[in-house]
Design an enzyme around this catalytic site. Sequence first.
Site, mmCIF file in Angstrom:
data_model
loop_
_atom_site.group_PDB
_atom_site.id
_atom_site.type_symbol
_atom_site.label_atom_id
_atom_site.label_comp_id
_atom_site.label_asym_id
_atom_site.label_seq_id
_atom_site.Cartn_x
_atom_site.Cartn_y
_atom_site.Cartn_z
ATOM 1 N N HIS A 1 0.852 -1.026 -0.027
ATOM 2 C CA HIS A 1 0.200 0.024 -0.044
ATOM 3 C C HIS A 1 0.790 1.312 0.017
ATOM 4 O O HIS A 1 0.113 2.350 -0.205
ATOM 5 C CB HIS A 1 -1.192 -0.002 1.277
ATOM 6 C CG HIS A 1 -2.094 -1.155 1.067
ATOM 7 N ND1 HIS A 1 -3.314 -0.806 0.605
ATOM 8 C CD2 HIS A 1 -1.924 -2.442 1.339
ATOM 9 C CE1 HIS A 1 -3.992 -1.912 0.551
ATOM 10 N NE2 HIS A 1 -3.255 -2.702 1.065
ATOM 11 N N ASP B 1 3.852 9.281 -0.691
ATOM 12 C CA ASP B 1 2.377 8.428 -0.403
ATOM 13 C C ASP B 1 2.168 7.430 -1.281
ATOM 14 O O ASP B 1 2.282 7.549 -2.477
ATOM 15 C CB ASP B 1 1.349 9.590 -0.291
ATOM 16 C CG ASP B 1 0.202 9.146 0.799
ATOM 17 O OD1 ASP B 1 -0.034 8.142 1.116
ATOM 18 O OD2 ASP B 1 -0.467 10.202 1.167
HETATM 19 C C1 GDG Z 1 -2.357 3.782 3.490
HETATM 20 C C2 GDG Z 1 -1.005 4.468 2.436
HETATM 21 C C3 GDG Z 1 -2.846 4.253 0.480
HETATM 22 C C4 GDG Z 1 -8.607 10.168 7.873
HETATM 23 N N1 GDG Z 1 -9.018 10.784 8.832
HETATM 24 C C5 GDG Z 1 -10.328 10.250 9.355
HETATM 25 C C6 GDG Z 1 -10.630 9.297 8.292
HETATM 26 N N2 GDG Z 1 -9.455 9.035 7.642
HETATM 27 C C7 GDG Z 1 -9.646 7.893 6.453
HETATM 28 C C8 GDG Z 1 -9.646 8.755 5.077
HETATM 29 C C9 GDG Z 1 -9.165 7.730 4.215
HETATM 30 C C10 GDG Z 1 -8.034 6.930 5.211
HETATM 31 O O1 GDG Z 1 -8.396 7.332 6.477
HETATM 32 C C11 GDG Z 1 -6.607 7.383 4.815
HETATM 33 O O2 GDG Z 1 -6.196 6.894 3.797
HETATM 34 P P1 GDG Z 1 -4.713 7.575 2.992
HETATM 35 O O3 GDG Z 1 -4.863 6.540 1.566
HETATM 36 O O4 GDG Z 1 -5.057 8.815 2.827
HETATM 37 O O5 GDG Z 1 -3.453 7.113 3.842
HETATM 38 P P2 GDG Z 1 -2.762 6.093 4.852
HETATM 39 O O6 GDG Z 1 -3.720 5.827 6.166
HETATM 40 O O7 GDG Z 1 -1.511 6.370 4.838
HETATM 41 O O8 GDG Z 1 -3.049 4.680 4.032
HETATM 42 C C12 GDG Z 1 -1.968 5.232 1.308
HETATM 43 C C13 GDG Z 1 -3.712 3.577 1.694
HETATM 44 O O9 GDG Z 1 -3.076 2.880 2.502
HETATM 45 C C14 GDG Z 1 -4.556 2.672 0.768
HETATM 46 O O10 GDG Z 1 -3.882 1.790 -0.158
HETATM 47 O O11 GDG Z 1 -3.519 5.317 -0.280
HETATM 48 O O12 GDG Z 1 -0.897 5.633 0.337
HETATM 49 O O13 GDG Z 1 -0.297 5.319 3.198
HETATM 50 O O14 GDG Z 1 -10.077 6.690 3.617
HETATM 51 O O15 GDG Z 1 -10.968 8.953 4.900
HETATM 52 N N3 GDG Z 1 -11.713 8.358 8.500
HETATM 53 C C15 GDG Z 1 -12.567 8.913 9.646
HETATM 54 N N4 GDG Z 1 -12.494 10.150 10.206
HETATM 55 C C16 GDG Z 1 -11.468 10.710 10.105
HETATM 56 O O16 GDG Z 1 -11.017 11.722 11.107
HETATM 57 N N5 GDG Z 1 -13.687 8.279 9.689
#
Ligand code: GDG
Length: 456
Positions: A155, A358
Site C-alpha cells: 500500500h 504516499d
Molecule cells: C495507506 C497508504 C494508501 C482520515 N481521517 C479520518 C478518516 N480518515 C480516512 C480517510 C481515508 C483513510 O483514512 C486514509 O487513507 P490514505 O490513503 O489517505 O492514507 P494512509 O492511512 O496512510 O493509507 C496510502 C492507503 O494505505 C490505501 O492503499 O492510499 O498511500 O499510506 O480513507 O478518509 N476517516 C474517518 N475520520 C477521520 O477523522 N472516519
Amino acid sequence: MAAEGRLIVVSNRIPTEATPSGGLVVALHQALTGRGGVWIGSSGELAEAPGPLRRIASGAYERFAFDLTEAEHEGFYLGYANSVLWPLFHRRADLIDVQEAERQVYLDVNDRVAELIAGILEPGDMVWIHDYHFLPLGQALRRRGVGNRLGFFLHIPFPAPSDAPALPDRRVLPEWLAGYDLIGLQASRDVRNCIDLYGKEPTAEIGSNGRLRFGDRRLEVGAFPIGIDVDAIRDAAEATEPGALMLAPGTRLALGVDRLDYSKGLPQRFDAFGKYLGAREPGELRTTLLQIAPPSREDVEAYKDIRHQLESMAGSVNGEHAALDWTPIRYIRRQLPRDVLAGLYRRADLCLVTPLADGMNLVAKEYVAAQDGADPGVLILSHFAGAAEQLDGAVMVNPYDTERMAKAIRDGLAMSLGDRQARYLSMMQTLRETDIYWWTDTFLDRLARRPLVRVA
Ligand code: GDG
C-alpha cells in the site's frame, strides 16, 4: 478464472464489526463475501504468550485473529515495521532506527503467522497478503512447502534502488518478494523501482510486462492503483451536513485530512498556507484551513515531535493573521465520523493533499467523489502521491516548494466554474473506471492466472 479454491486475505489488523466500514476494509469484505474464504489478521489485543488462530466470526466467510504478545507488538509493529520499513519506504532514511533484535522479532512473527496460515490452507486456495508488515510472509510459506498462488499488495511507495540499501541486509527485499507470484504496487513509478531493484541482482532476468525470474522463482509485478467506492462517498456527502462550522459568511474553506504522520507534509502545508495569507490583498475573501489529523502510532518515537511542531505553527500563523471573527487555521487532532468527513469534503472549496511521499492517498479520491458536479471544489495534489499518476485534473504541487504551493492555493480559490467542472469530470471518470471493486477484481483475476509453482 483459473483458481477455484477459497480466497485467504491476510492483513495486519482484522475488522471486528460484522459489517465493517472504511474503503479498503469494505472492499476486502465484499470480495470475501462474494467468493467465500478466510480473513486473517491481528486482533489488536495483546496476549501473554503466542497462541493459535481464534475464529472471531463466520458467515459468508470466516475471520480468524491472532494476538501479538507485548514483545511482538514492540519489535514487529512499533519496531521493524514502523521504525524501519515505513520511514525507509517513505524516503526518510534519516528516521530509521535499526535494532537487530527487532528485525529478528519481525521475521519471527512472519514465521509464526506463516505457520498459522499453513495450518488452514487447502490446495487451490489463493492467498492475498497486504502491506509492509508481511513482506517475508510469502517466503516463509514457501519454506513450509506451500505451492498455492500467493499475491502481495504493497500500500505504500516502493523504495528507489538507491534507498533500499539502507536496509540492514540489502539483498533481503528481492528475496522476500520472490516468495510471491504476483506483486501489486500502487503506481507505475513503484513498478519501475521494483524492477530496477531486481535489475541489480545477478540472478534476476527481467522479462516484458512486469514478468521476471529470480533464481528458480518466476513472478510478476504490476501497478494496481487502489480506488474507492465512489457512490458510497458521494451518497454520504450528499446526505450529511457537516454541522455548524462557525465560519463567518463569505469565508472560504480549505480542508486537509491526514493521519498525523511525517510523510503527509503537514508542516510544509501550514507554511504554504501562512504564505498564502501573507500575500492576500486587502479586502480579499478570507479562507480558513481546517486540518483534521487523527493521531497514529503515538508510541513510535519519530511521531512524537510532529504534533508539537504543528500546534506551534498553527499558533504562530493564527497569531499573525487571525481576527475576532476569523481563525485562519483550525486544527482537529481527533477522528471524525466518516459521514461528517464526507459532508466536509463536499463543503470545502479546496482540498490540500500534499504528502512528501504516499502510496496512493485515498483522501484525494474521496474529496473528488464527494463534490457537487454543479459547483465542484479544487484538489491541490502533491506529485509525490501515487494518486498524481491518475488525477490529472488536480492542481499539482511540489510540497517542498511552499511559495508555489501558496500561489496554487490562491489560483485554486480563484478558478473559474468551467475549469473546475472540466477537471472534476475528468477525475470522476478515472475514479469510476478504477474504483475499489475494479481493484480487487483486477488483482485477483491476475493472480488466478499465474502458473502454479512446484515446491520441492
Ligand atoms: C495507506 C497508504 C494508501 C482520515 N481521517 C479520518 C478518516 N480518515 C480516512 C480517510 C481515508 C483513510 O483514512 C486514509 O487513507 P490514505 O490513503 O489517505 O492514507 P494512509 O492511512 O496512510 O493509507 C496510502 C492507503 O494505505 C490505501 O492503499 O492510499 O498511500 O499510506 O480513507 O478518509 N476517516 C474517518 N475520520 C477521520 O477523522 N472516519
